[in-house]
Design a protein around this motif. Structure first.
Motif, PDB file in Angstrom:
ATOM      1  N   PRO A   7     -18.696  32.339 -27.287  1.00  0.00           N
ATOM      2  CA  PRO A   7     -18.169  32.949 -26.161  1.00  0.00           C
ATOM      3  C   PRO A   7     -18.703  32.154 -24.731  1.00  0.00           C
ATOM      4  O   PRO A   7     -19.647  31.419 -24.707  1.00  0.00           O
ATOM      5  CB  PRO A   7     -18.589  34.343 -26.129  1.00  0.00           C
ATOM      6  CG  PRO A   7     -19.085  34.540 -27.485  1.00  0.00           C
ATOM      7  CD  PRO A   7     -19.678  33.227 -27.943  1.00  0.00           C
ATOM      8  N   GLY A   8     -17.596  32.028 -23.674  1.00  0.00           N
ATOM      9  CA  GLY A   8     -18.054  31.492 -22.663  1.00  0.00           C
ATOM     10  C   GLY A   8     -19.140  32.081 -21.889  1.00  0.00           C
ATOM     11  O   GLY A   8     -20.023  31.380 -21.151  1.00  0.00           O
ATOM     12  N   GLU A   9     -19.631  33.257 -21.990  1.00  0.00           N
ATOM     13  CA  GLU A   9     -20.694  33.769 -21.513  1.00  0.00           C
ATOM     14  C   GLU A   9     -21.978  33.423 -21.942  1.00  0.00           C
ATOM     15  O   GLU A   9     -23.025  33.740 -21.507  1.00  0.00           O
ATOM     16  CB  GLU A   9     -20.658  35.471 -21.449  1.00  0.00           C
ATOM     17  CG  GLU A   9     -19.572  36.215 -20.887  1.00  0.00           C
ATOM     18  CD  GLU A   9     -18.096  35.915 -21.314  1.00  0.00           C
ATOM     19  OE1 GLU A   9     -17.048  36.256 -20.898  1.00  0.00           O
ATOM     20  OE2 GLU A   9     -17.995  35.509 -22.621  1.00  0.00           O
ATOM     21  N   ALA A  10     -21.884  32.767 -23.199  1.00  0.00           N
ATOM     22  CA  ALA A  10     -23.139  32.345 -23.731  1.00  0.00           C
ATOM     23  C   ALA A  10     -23.722  30.748 -23.101  1.00  0.00           C
ATOM     24  O   ALA A  10     -24.825  30.516 -23.537  1.00  0.00           O
ATOM     25  CB  ALA A  10     -23.064  31.933 -25.284  1.00  0.00           C
ATOM     26  N   LEU A  11     -22.780  30.377 -22.233  1.00  0.00           N
ATOM     27  CA  LEU A  11     -23.103  29.205 -21.583  1.00  0.00           C
ATOM     28  C   LEU A  11     -23.704  29.620 -20.284  1.00  0.00           C
ATOM     29  O   LEU A  11     -23.157  30.505 -19.425  1.00  0.00           O
ATOM     30  CB  LEU A  11     -21.801  28.563 -21.413  1.00  0.00           C
ATOM     31  CG  LEU A  11     -21.045  28.151 -22.710  1.00  0.00           C
ATOM     32  CD1 LEU A  11     -19.637  27.284 -22.237  1.00  0.00           C
ATOM     33  CD2 LEU A  11     -21.739  27.444 -23.546  1.00  0.00           C
ATOM     34  N   MET A  12     -24.867  28.886 -20.000  1.00  0.00           N
ATOM     35  CA  MET A  12     -25.646  29.076 -18.613  1.00  0.00           C
ATOM     36  C   MET A  12     -24.955  27.995 -17.723  1.00  0.00           C
ATOM     37  O   MET A  12     -24.964  26.941 -17.910  1.00  0.00           O
ATOM     38  CB  MET A  12     -27.214  28.906 -18.963  1.00  0.00           C
ATOM     39  CG  MET A  12     -27.776  29.918 -19.894  1.00  0.00           C
ATOM     40  SD  MET A  12     -29.310  29.733 -20.247  1.00  0.00           S
ATOM     41  CE  MET A  12     -28.976  28.491 -21.659  1.00  0.00           C
ATOM     42  N   GLN A  13     -25.176  28.558 -16.459  1.00  0.00           N
ATOM     43  CA  GLN A  13     -24.829  27.758 -15.153  1.00  0.00           C
ATOM     44  C   GLN A  13     -26.125  26.776 -14.877  1.00  0.00           C
ATOM     45  O   GLN A  13     -27.095  27.224 -15.237  1.00  0.00           O
ATOM     46  CB  GLN A  13     -24.680  28.529 -13.910  1.00  0.00           C
ATOM     47  CG  GLN A  13     -23.432  29.534 -14.230  1.00  0.00           C
ATOM     48  CD  GLN A  13     -23.600  30.461 -12.953  1.00  0.00           C
ATOM     49  OE1 GLN A  13     -24.411  30.576 -12.057  1.00  0.00           O
ATOM     50  NE2 GLN A  13     -22.527  31.522 -13.188  1.00  0.00           N
ATOM     51  N   ALA A  14     -25.749  25.594 -14.199  1.00  0.00           N
ATOM     52  CA  ALA A  14     -26.815  24.661 -13.890  1.00  0.00           C
ATOM     53  C   ALA A  14     -27.613  25.209 -12.722  1.00  0.00           C
ATOM     54  O   ALA A  14     -26.842  25.680 -11.767  1.00  0.00           O
ATOM     55  CB  ALA A  14     -26.323  23.128 -13.809  1.00  0.00           C
ATOM     56  N   GLY A  15     -28.867  24.977 -12.532  1.00  0.00           N
ATOM     57  CA  GLY A  15     -29.632  25.173 -11.519  1.00  0.00           C
ATOM     58  C   GLY A  15     -29.615  26.699 -10.934  1.00  0.00           C
ATOM     59  O   GLY A  15     -29.755  27.210  -9.875  1.00  0.00           O
ATOM     60  N   ILE A  16     -29.793  27.577 -12.047  1.00  0.00           N
ATOM     61  CA  ILE A  16     -29.757  29.146 -11.536  1.00  0.00           C
ATOM     62  C   ILE A  16     -31.188  29.447 -11.546  1.00  0.00           C
ATOM     63  O   ILE A  16     -31.439  30.577 -10.993  1.00  0.00           O
ATOM     64  CB  ILE A  16     -29.053  29.984 -12.809  1.00  0.00           C
ATOM     65  CG1 ILE A  16     -29.878  29.592 -13.997  1.00  0.00           C
ATOM     66  CG2 ILE A  16     -27.614  29.594 -13.004  1.00  0.00           C
ATOM     67  CD1 ILE A  16     -29.249  30.730 -15.221  1.00  0.00           C
ATOM     68  N   ARG A  17     -32.168  28.675 -12.059  1.00  0.00           N
ATOM     69  CA  ARG A  17     -33.480  28.857 -11.749  1.00  0.00           C
ATOM     70  C   ARG A  17     -34.070  28.117 -10.913  1.00  0.00           C
ATOM     71  O   ARG A  17     -33.748  26.822 -10.851  1.00  0.00           O
ATOM     72  CB  ARG A  17     -34.208  28.639 -13.407  1.00  0.00           C
ATOM     73  CG  ARG A  17     -33.904  29.261 -14.236  1.00  0.00           C
ATOM     74  CD  ARG A  17     -34.448  30.661 -14.581  1.00  0.00           C
ATOM     75  NE  ARG A  17     -35.953  30.373 -14.819  1.00  0.00           N
ATOM     76  CZ  ARG A  17     -36.359  30.255 -15.961  1.00  0.00           C
ATOM     77  NH1 ARG A  17     -35.518  29.953 -16.895  1.00  0.00           N
ATOM     78  NH2 ARG A  17     -37.802  29.707 -16.244  1.00  0.00           N
ATOM     79  N   SER A  18     -34.857  28.619  -9.863  1.00  0.00           N
ATOM     80  CA  SER A  18     -35.604  27.846  -8.673  1.00  0.00           C
ATOM     81  C   SER A  18     -36.603  26.950  -9.222  1.00  0.00           C
ATOM     82  O   SER A  18     -36.682  25.936  -8.475  1.00  0.00           O
ATOM     83  CB  SER A  18     -35.972  28.882  -7.681  1.00  0.00           C
ATOM     84  OG  SER A  18     -36.936  29.594  -8.293  1.00  0.00           O
TER      85      SER A  18
END
Length: 446
Positions: free
Chosen positions: A432-443
């Motif tokens: 599912p698309g929700e299993a993919l993580m955005q880039a740079g969400i962690r500081s």
């Protein structure tokens, strides 16, 4: 290249090698794809991921200025030296007030940045959990898919067994009617015929239960199922290799690591209360009344707030966050042991089923040869009817056990891949698309 990236690259390379163009029957791939994208458990996990995305937006809002508008209207009763000099002693008059205040946070003890990091880790954990749930649903889909196929074959075996017993019964009844065979033989054949009917009915009931389970997991009834191909060629050579891949790729472990990062960020957020808070505040207000007339006020203020005592609540909150980090670490260790156990059990089931299959095949061949031989010997009077009926039941049990062994071996192969977290990749089903993580969400990295 860091060690983490090296591990990830090796896992992706292994997954690419383990996914041949025809890794599984197309019908199974379609069933898994439908289940993964429509099952309520996966959709609920996806909603939790989307909620976490909104939480990150809320945290990032702390970097932006806050704009507040206020207005008031009413009557004021005022008695002062000025009002008395104006002849307005103890008078009541209307007052109207309007203003706007813009507040920009300049420093908050790294509270906003810690909250952003916490929400980023929360998103990462939610994304991993979507992947883990999808892997679990994929494995359950394989399980119900294989069970329907197995029960279809055992129903066919039960029907063949019933036909064989019906044929024997017809022959015995003909012999009994002609006085060649005893009535006791007819009763014995009739009892075994009834048992064959009961066995067939039990298999048909089990098939209906398998169809119901398929409908619950996949969301649609089974249609046009075909036996999936064996994945033995793409399995790790050893159990240890499977565990190493699982440790680097299973999404449940990624979720556990994200939980630790979230707890650590929450402790940093709690520590921000120990720092002073610095804000820039710009305001404008207008007050109109009958006594003072119209009053305009403009202000630019640099405000510092520093709490000195709050009943030790801040210290307790920091300690609480520390214990939550320990809890998350132990949960990760628990997940790691569960993944290892799952891989070990699946690998053991596969090895056991593989070892048993040759014996079960020999069992079928031997029982079939015995059944045929007993049939010939019964016709010339060298075997009793009981021997013949026992041989038929033995053949039915052997075929059922062999089919069960075949599907057990096949299902255990998929269990190994699911234990490694690579079942969807092997089946070439997109998560599912929700299993993919955005880039740079962690500081910052862990």
């Amino acid at each position: 290249m860091t060690t983490a990236w090296c591990r990830l690259a090796s896992v992706l390379l292994w997954a690419a090698m383990a996914a041949p163009p025809h890794a599984a029957a197309q019908a199974l791939q379609q069933a898994v794809e439908q289940a993964v994208h429509t099952n309520p458990e996966v959709l609920a996990a996806g909603s939790r991921r989307l909620a976490a995305d909104e939480g990150l937006k809320q945290a990032r809002a702390g970097y932006l200025p806050r704009v507040d508008v206020n207005a008031a209207t009413g009557r004021v009763r005022l008695d002062s030296h000025s009002t008395r000099a104006m002849g307005l002693a103890d008078s009541s008059y209307a007052s109207h007030l309007a203003g706007v205040t813009i507040t920009q946070m300049l420093f908050d003890g790294f509270g906003v940045s810690s909250d952003v990091e916490r929400q980023g880790a929360r998103i990462e954990g939610a994304a991993y959990r979507v992947g883990a749930t999808a892997e679990d649903i994929a494995l359950r889909t394989v399980g119900v898919y294989v069970e329907v196929l197995r029960r279809q074959e055992t129903v066919a075996i039960g029907m063949a067994n019933l036909e064989a017993h019906q044929h024997i019964y017809d022959q015995i009844r003909l012999g009994a009617d002609n006085g060649v065979l005893r009535r006791a033989d007819l009763y014995q054949a009739e009892s075994r015929l009834a048992l064959a009917q009961a066995n067939l009915r039990a298999e048909q009931g089990a098939l209906q239960e398998a169809v119901t389970a398929f409908l619950r997991v996949v969301g649609a009834p089974p249609q046009g199922l075909s036996r999936p191909e064996s994945l033995a060629a793409v399995l790790p050579a050893t159990e240890r290799e499977a565990m190493l891949v699982a440790g680097a790729s299973h999404p449940a472990l990624g979720a556990g690591q994200a939980d630790i990062a979230e707890a650590e960020a929450a402790r940093s957020l709690a520590r921000s209360a120990m720092w002073p808070r610095l804000e820039l505040e710009v305001g404008a207000a207008r007050d109109r009344d009958r006594v003072l007339g119209t009053t305009d006020e403009r202000s630019v203020m640099l405000r510092v707030r520093y709490n000195l005592f709050r009943g030790n609540a801040d210290k307790a909150r920091i300690n609480e966050a520390g214990y939550q980090i320990q809890e998350a670490e132990q949960n990760l260790e628990r997940l790691r042991r569960q993944v290892q156990e799952s891989v070990s059990l699946a690998y053991n089931a596969y090895s056991t089923a593989q070892d048993r299959l040759a014996s079960l095949e020999q069992y079928v061949q031997a029982s079939d040869a015995t059944r045929v031989s007993y049939g010939r010997q019964f016709r010339i009077g060298q075997r009793s009817l009981l021997d013949l009926l026992n041989a038929e039941n033995e053949y039915f049990s052997a075929r059922t056990a062999y089919v069960t062994g075949q599907y057990t071996q096949l299902a255990s192969q998929y269990r190994i891949l699911a234990g490694m977290g690579l079942l969807l990749a092997t089946l070439q089903v997109a998560p599912p698309g929700e299993a993919l993580m955005q880039a740079g969400i962690r500081s910052r990295p862990r």
